[in-house]
Design a protein around this motif. Structure first.
Motif, mmCIF file in Angstrom:
data_model
loop_
_atom_site.group_PDB
_atom_site.id
_atom_site.type_symbol
_atom_site.label_atom_id
_atom_site.label_comp_id
_atom_site.label_asym_id
_atom_site.label_seq_id
_atom_site.Cartn_x
_atom_site.Cartn_y
_atom_site.Cartn_z
ATOM 1 N N PHE A 49 14.843 16.891 16.673
ATOM 2 C CA PHE A 49 13.419 16.765 16.417
ATOM 3 C C PHE A 49 13.146 15.365 15.884
ATOM 4 O O PHE A 49 14.049 14.699 15.360
ATOM 5 C CB PHE A 49 12.940 17.827 15.415
ATOM 6 N N ASN A 50 11.918 14.916 16.043
ATOM 7 C CA ASN A 50 11.583 13.602 15.496
ATOM 8 C C ASN A 50 10.987 13.754 14.104
ATOM 9 O O ASN A 50 10.376 14.777 13.770
ATOM 10 C CB ASN A 50 10.620 12.850 16.406
ATOM 11 N N VAL A 51 11.192 12.754 13.278
ATOM 12 C CA VAL A 51 10.664 12.706 11.913
ATOM 13 C C VAL A 51 10.001 11.346 11.713
ATOM 14 O O VAL A 51 10.640 10.309 11.900
ATOM 15 C CB VAL A 51 11.781 12.898 10.867
ATOM 16 N N VAL A 52 8.729 11.359 11.363
ATOM 17 C CA VAL A 52 8.013 10.121 11.093
ATOM 18 C C VAL A 52 8.073 9.832 9.595
ATOM 19 O O VAL A 52 7.718 10.685 8.778
ATOM 20 C CB VAL A 52 6.546 10.207 11.553
ATOM 21 N N GLU A 53 8.555 8.652 9.252
ATOM 22 C CA GLU A 53 8.650 8.240 7.855
ATOM 23 C C GLU A 53 7.667 7.107 7.591
ATOM 24 O O GLU A 53 7.503 6.201 8.412
ATOM 25 C CB GLU A 53 10.077 7.814 7.528
ATOM 26 N N VAL A 68 19.764 19.416 13.353
ATOM 27 C CA VAL A 68 20.171 20.474 12.436
ATOM 28 C C VAL A 68 20.804 21.592 13.262
ATOM 29 O O VAL A 68 20.383 21.831 14.403
ATOM 30 C CB VAL A 68 18.958 21.010 11.626
ATOM 31 N N PRO A 69 21.846 22.269 12.766
ATOM 32 C CA PRO A 69 22.414 23.390 13.509
ATOM 33 C C PRO A 69 21.406 24.536 13.634
ATOM 34 O O PRO A 69 20.671 24.834 12.693
ATOM 35 C CB PRO A 69 23.613 23.813 12.655
ATOM 36 N N THR A 70 21.382 25.189 14.769
ATOM 37 C CA THR A 70 20.484 26.317 14.982
ATOM 38 C C THR A 70 20.805 27.467 14.047
ATOM 39 O O THR A 70 19.917 28.245 13.669
ATOM 40 C CB THR A 70 20.574 26.792 16.446
ATOM 41 N N ALA A 71 22.054 27.585 13.669
ATOM 42 C CA ALA A 71 22.466 28.662 12.762
ATOM 43 C C ALA A 71 22.125 28.353 11.313
ATOM 44 O O ALA A 71 22.277 29.210 10.440
ATOM 45 C CB ALA A 71 23.969 28.904 12.900
ATOM 46 N N ARG A 76 20.374 16.094 9.592
ATOM 47 C CA ARG A 76 20.862 14.713 9.526
ATOM 48 C C ARG A 76 20.071 13.837 10.481
ATOM 49 O O ARG A 76 19.640 14.279 11.539
ATOM 50 C CB ARG A 76 22.344 14.637 9.927
ATOM 51 N N GLU A 77 19.930 12.573 10.116
ATOM 52 C CA GLU A 77 19.344 11.597 11.020
ATOM 53 C C GLU A 77 20.427 11.116 11.969
ATOM 54 O O GLU A 77 21.522 10.752 11.540
ATOM 55 C CB GLU A 77 18.783 10.429 10.203
ATOM 56 N N ILE A 78 20.154 11.112 13.283
ATOM 57 C CA ILE A 78 21.197 10.696 14.225
ATOM 58 C C ILE A 78 20.839 9.438 15.009
ATOM 59 O O ILE A 78 21.711 8.863 15.669
ATOM 60 C CB ILE A 78 21.586 11.833 15.206
ATOM 61 N N ILE A 79 19.585 9.020 14.987
ATOM 62 C CA ILE A 79 19.223 7.698 15.525
ATOM 63 C C ILE A 79 18.374 7.017 14.464
ATOM 64 O O ILE A 79 17.214 7.371 14.257
ATOM 65 C CB ILE A 79 18.464 7.798 16.855
#
Length: 700
Positions: A49-53, A68-71, A76-79
């Motif tokens: 998902f995207n997160v705007v900061e 984030v894991p579905t479970a 975590r930020e990955i890009i």
């Protein structure tokens, strides 16, 4: 379709005030991370998902991609080393696409993905198109990526588009020539360009610095917007086999006065660089709006939303089903009186789940394709403010975003099978807990009263932090926009009720006649009656609150409204002296000149029953400027130059009138904003100016 005026306001409940907590501040709001819609990986293990900061000091908003894991587990930020928005998984789960402005404006990028570690292992740019790319979507067969670009319809290729853009940039003359309406829309001039859908082969471009622009094929050539603009669910979709797309386009001669969006289908192997294939209109029998197509996973159907009354953008949105084999259409929500919002298929193609605004919330409903009971109407199984529905690959759950008055959107997983529904919802993200946990907020309280025509009308109230029932509090009376939208239990950055209550005010707002979530008859009642029943509801609702809640100081009340709420603020200026002050932003002041300066003409044509030159009686009856001699209340006027729905000239006229009448007044003008301030520091000035104005007149 979009309703005329964008939403102003709202949000929900929170713990009681204590010494360890502090009132909500603008700086707190800017620290919040703004979460976008979830996208589940094909193996069901991960959600991206995207997160705007927001960086208030730098005056920037930057999107990044998180996972984030579905479970359940740690997000975590990955890009992080570039702006990255709208992530979309490849069908094999080994890659995902996203949009970034890092090089050459908005372009499609591809990230390689390690499914075991849940990390992005490398990124490269997929497109390099002069007119830029957005809205990417991976084909289900994994061979192509679709994207949308605003191009010159007369151009046969990318070289022509690039040349015209360069010529425009170098020209010392910035004049534009218009030959049709809708030459500007929402917040920008179209500059003679049209939105078209392109498709680009992904594997042929792997390893290249970027795909050659000539590799992108225009699937929707012509002098039409294909797709039409949208602020919600996509107006285009791939068929499950990846061989066809369905999209929304309006081919009426005067698009500015038409709501006749239709669904069109075109094969993916068509387009300008091969043999152009003309799209096929599959909803030509409906002269009203058809939109947001979505293929069933088994490929048999296309689900979409439709209205029935041409020219009426606030007609009920029905959930329709198109049989791809027979061409037969079916209304799945015939006996349902609510608007169908965001929707999705279940993986077995047997049900559709959708949201629908209901009394200040946005519950989730489900409807089967083949009901086995006598009553086929949709049934609700969640009652929150939910959106962005995405089924998990195992068919047992939905991912969604959920918000409330006291917290912005977070991602949840809920069960949708008989067994999984027994499990409590799982909240997957907690990105804003640290910011919100030390803040004192108050719950959104609902109240009902007898409004216009004796109809029950709902209002909402928010108390200030540290509330003391023995004290008297001034009131910020929030006039919601629309008129065909609703206030309720949701988060807003443009008119946050908790923030407005935080400095010692009771905040009240009313879902007057015309509001969504109370049936179509209630919505229709505002047509031709802009200053009638809604104004009566506002006055009766405030009367009820004053009589019911002894802590309200009725001698210290200010009204604040935007868009249609701004119209209502202006109407109140000429029809009541009960308020100490008024804030009118992005308003309609002169309904006759509003008709000639707004971008979407279908709206005033319907709500004022024609044009000003046909008859004009309704425009004249409900125009606030005609009651200017009654204006006495101190008024703050706010407007942005780039608001093309309610043009800035409306507020210039209002401010001029107030000044000429000697009414205490001030105007806040944003040369670089549209309907609501988008830049962080502009937003800070917006809130401060409103609060200072209200304090000046209501805290005396």
């Amino acid at each position: 379709m979009r309703r005329l005026f964008l939403i102003l306001f709202m949000s929900l409940a929170v713990p009681a005030f204590s010494e360890s907590k502090h009132p909500f501040s603008f700086e707190d709001m800017m620290k919040l991370k703004r979460i976008g819609e979830p996208e589940v990986s094909p193996d069901g293990k991960w959600v991206i998902f995207n997160v705007v900061e927001v960086d208030l000091a730098a005056n920037t908003k930057t999107p990044h991609i998180w996972i984030v894991p579905t479970a359940g587990g740690e997000e975590r930020e990955i890009i992080a080393d570039q702006d990255a928005d709208r992530p979309r998984w490849a069908p094999d789960g080994k890659r995902f696409a996203f949009i970034s402005d890092k090089e050459g404006g908005s372009q499609v990028w591809i990230a390689d993905f390690d499914g075991e570690a849940g990390t992005a292992t490398g990124v490269h740019k997929l497109t390099s198109i002069a007119t830029e790319a957005d809205g990417e979507l991976w084909s289900p067969d994994g061979k192509n990526t679709l994207f949308v670009s605003n191009v010159y319809p007369e151009c046969p290729d990318e070289a022509c588009n690039a040349s015209k853009l360069e010529e425009s940039a170098k020209s010392k003359v910035k004049a534009m020539v218009f030959t049709r309406l809708l030459y500007r829309h929402v917040n920008a001039y179209t500059e003679g360009k049209r939105s078209h859908i392109f498709v680009i082969p992904v594997d042929a471009c792997m390893g290249a610095a970027a795909c050659p622009a000539r590799s992108a094929r225009d699937l929707t050539p012509g002098d039409y917007d294909s797709p039409v603009s949208s602020f919600g669910q996509d107006e285009y979709a791939f068929s499950p086999d990846g061989q066809e797309i369905c999209y929304t386009s309006n081919h009426d001669k005067n698009e500015a006065a038409s709501t006749n969006n239709d669904l069109w289908i075109v094969p993916v192997n068509g387009g300008r660089t091969s043999s152009p294939v003309e799209g096929k209109n599959i909803t030509a029998d409906n002269p009203a709006s058809d939109s947001t197509p979505l293929y069933s996973p088994d490929g048999k159907y296309i689900a979409y939303r439709a209205q029935q009354r041409p020219g009426y953008e606030s007609d009920r949105f029905r959930l329709m089903l198109y049989d791809r084999k027979t061409g037969v259409k079916k209304n799945l929500t015939e006996g349902f009186d609510g608007w169908v919002g965001t929707f999705t298929w279940t993986v077995d193609s047997k049900e559709i789940h959708f949201t629908s605004e209901t009394e200040g919330r946005n519950p989730i409903y489900k409807v089967p394709l083949n009901p086995i009971k006598e009553d086929p109407r949709p049934t609700a199984y969640q009652s929150f403010f939910d959106d962005d529905l995405v089924p998990t690959p195992d068919g047992k759950s939905l991912l969604l975003t959920r918000m409330s008055l006291h917290a912005p959107a977070e991602i949840y997983r809920i069960g949708i099978t008989y067994q999984s529904m027994q499990e409590p919802p799982l909240r997957l993200t907690h990105l804003n807990d640290d910011v919100l946990s030390p803040i004192s907020m108050s719950p959104l309280e609902s109240f009902w009263f007898a409004g216009a025509h004796g109809d029950p009308v709902e209002g909402f109230l928010v108390k200030p932090p540290g509330f003391n029932a023995s004290k008297k509090y001034p009131v910020k009376f929030m006039l919601k926009g629309g008129p065909q939208i609703a206030a309720g239990d949701f988060w807003s950055y443009s008119g946050n009720l908790e923030l407005l209550a935080a400095d010692g005010y009771v905040v009240i707002t009313i879902n007057y006649h015309g509001s969504t979530g109370y049936g179509q008859k209630f919505i229709d009642s505002v047509t031709g009656d802009w200053g009638g029943a809604p104004f009566e509801d506002e006055m009766k609702g405030l009367d009820y609150a004053e009589k019911t809640y002894p802590f309200i100081d009725k001698d210290r009340e200010c009204a604040i409204g935007s868009s249609y709420g701004g119209f209502m603020a202006n109407w109140m200026l000429g029809h009541t002296d009960r308020f100490k002050c008024i804030v009118s932003h992005h308003s309609v002041f002169n309904t006759e000149s509003f008709w000639g300066s707004t971008d979407e003409l279908w709206y005033p044509d319907w709500d004022f029953k024609g044009t000003p030159y046909d008859d004009g009686a309704t425009y004249q009856k409900w125009s606030p400027h005609r009651y200017a001699k009654n204006f006495k209340t101190p008024t703050l006027v706010i407007h942005g130059q780039l608001d093309y729905r309610a043009d800035v000239s409306q507020s210039f006229q209002l401010f001029t009138t107030l000044q000429m009448l000697g009414v205490p007044s001030k105007m806040l003008y944003f040369p670089d904003e549209a309907q609501y301030p988008s830049k962080p520091q502009n937003s800070k000035l917006f809130y401060k100016t409103i609060n200072d104005w209200v304090d000046e007149w209501a805290k005396k």
